[in-house]
Design a protein around this motif. Sequence first.
Motif, mmCIF file in Angstrom:
data_model
loop_
_atom_site.group_PDB
_atom_site.id
_atom_site.type_symbol
_atom_site.label_atom_id
_atom_site.label_comp_id
_atom_site.label_asym_id
_atom_site.label_seq_id
_atom_site.Cartn_x
_atom_site.Cartn_y
_atom_site.Cartn_z
ATOM 1 N N ARG A 279 0.832 -1.194 0.000
ATOM 2 C CA ARG A 279 0.000 0.000 0.000
ATOM 3 C C ARG A 279 0.871 1.250 0.000
ATOM 4 N N HIS A 281 0.077 3.872 1.655
ATOM 5 C CA HIS A 281 0.033 4.344 3.033
ATOM 6 C C HIS A 281 -0.322 3.169 3.942
ATOM 7 N N LYS A 283 -1.782 0.953 6.992
ATOM 8 C CA LYS A 283 -3.025 0.974 7.743
ATOM 9 C C LYS A 283 -2.759 1.485 9.159
ATOM 10 N N GLU A 284 -3.801 1.985 9.761
ATOM 11 C CA GLU A 284 -3.649 2.603 11.079
ATOM 12 C C GLU A 284 -3.134 1.611 12.122
ATOM 13 N N ARG A 285 -3.527 0.345 11.984
ATOM 14 C CA ARG A 285 -3.102 -0.620 12.996
ATOM 15 C C ARG A 285 -1.597 -0.878 12.960
ATOM 16 N N LEU A 287 0.548 1.339 12.981
ATOM 17 C CA LEU A 287 1.190 2.385 13.767
ATOM 18 C C LEU A 287 1.344 1.975 15.232
ATOM 19 N N SER A 288 0.774 0.835 15.605
ATOM 20 C CA SER A 288 0.938 0.320 16.963
ATOM 21 C C SER A 288 1.846 -0.902 16.924
ATOM 22 N N GLY A 291 -0.032 -4.244 16.342
ATOM 23 C CA GLY A 291 -0.443 -4.365 14.942
ATOM 24 C C GLY A 291 0.717 -4.715 14.040
ATOM 25 N N ARG A 295 1.153 -8.167 11.912
ATOM 26 C CA ARG A 295 1.312 -8.076 10.450
ATOM 27 C C ARG A 295 2.530 -8.849 9.986
#
Length: 536
Positions: A279, A281, A283-285, A287-288, A291, A295
């Motif tokens: 991607r 950008h 995904k928001e997850r 950023l933790s 997550g 991944r």
Amino acid sequence: MKNRFYKTGILFLHTLRRDWLKLLIWAVALSLFTGGFASAMYEIYGKDPAGLMAMYVTMNNPAMITMLGPTAATAETYTVGAMYAHEMILFTALVFGIVSIIHVISRTRKEEDDGTTELIRSFQVGRLASTTAIVIEMFLLHLVIIALSTGLLQVQNVPGMNFSSNLLYSTSLGMQGFLWAMIALIFVQLGAGAGSARGLSFLTLGFFYIVRMATDMNAPDASWFNPLGWSYLVNVYVNDNWVPIVIAIAASIVFLAFSYLLEQARDVGAGYLPERTGRAHAKERLLSLPGLILRLQKIYIIGWLFALFICGAMYGSIFGDMDDFVSGNEIMKQMFLHNANYTIQEQFMSVLFIVLSLLTTIFIVGSLMRIVNEEKKGRWDQLYATKLSRTKFYWYHVILTSILGVMGQFSAILGLYLAQRSVMETPLSLWVITKAGIAWVPAIFFFIGILAILIGWLPRFTVIIWSYLLFAFFVSYFGQMMDIPEFVINLDIFGYIPKVPIEEWKWGTIFLIKLLALCMIVIGFIGYKKRDLVNE
């Protein structure tokens, strides 16, 4: 073509100088594992025809065939040698294959990823020289193993195990190791990196193991098309068939030639299988930290959970035939029906979960190992440089691994439950199977504790955990069949777990194992928080 192999000899000597100690340890360990237990088998079973016949009946039940493959021996020709090969050869072939895959990929594609291969190719060396050096190394390694294991079998002087059969037994396993090394070379060319090549190689090994379960039971002739089948189709100590060895040699040459063709047209660091476009950008997850960890391990986790489910289902699928198999067999009744209050399925299930729990342990050990493996490669450096604390980094990995241990065990439980429900008139309840499977979770957590200490205090030696896991499998699997000393059996953590439902829960023992696991995890955390970072 000659220039493509230029300086192969020099690179081989360099590789051997670097790997000689590891190869020596492997050669001795694999040779001992291959041929070190023949005399013990003879002492236990060879002098007692009734005991040998009991083993013949046991090893020919559907569960044993799915795990270990068939035997060409009959009741009259089932000697100690035939039993030894039947019990050992397929499992040992898997060990040889795993060792070969790991070594070949670490010395080829992993070095490409690290930039070592590009540095070597900047000198006047042939394009295929580095790969050929590894091929020669693997060939010589397995020749040494064949010689050592044959000699070890020979000096034990077990009746019925003559030199030609001992040589065939050792050669079959040596060829399995070399064959899977050549298969791994193909995936080295296809994969996008070392991790991809390793995953594809192990996936192929697992695929052929599962396929042979079906063919050995329903279509034995189809096992001739399975590389793993060439290990036990030699029918060693029965009629000594060398044809599978010839097939394995021919296949190895074909696989090697194919890998050469692929490597010639491939750029360093690239693979033939396309990499998926990421991607633009994140995904928001991502950023933790949780997550990100999930991944990175997503494919690994999904693959293992599916594999554990399949293994559970595979064993559950034979539950429907067990009553008929045991009902007319007095020997099997004596071996399995120890408690009239429980069915044969319940009593067999208590043993079955030893194997499934060991598989779950392999799953979670591989997951937790990522924390130190990525650190050695420098991939955590950017995260360590942020405000992210080591406390969170450590505990997120440990908590995830603990959750995965429970999920993995439940995946195997669910597969076993659904499969046996489809084949039994009166299936076992989900609660009964769950109790039998969940009892082993404390032992799985114990391995997390051992690995946590290694990660915290001895991060360069985390590989030791695999040795203990192999030891635990061997003692749990062979402990009842071989005269293993009591003090050795006491070192196996799985030996302290109650075999539910035929044994009562040992709440004190379960609590103590959990407490020890937690203490080791905390000790590992103390070391991890204070130690310096490591690299390869």
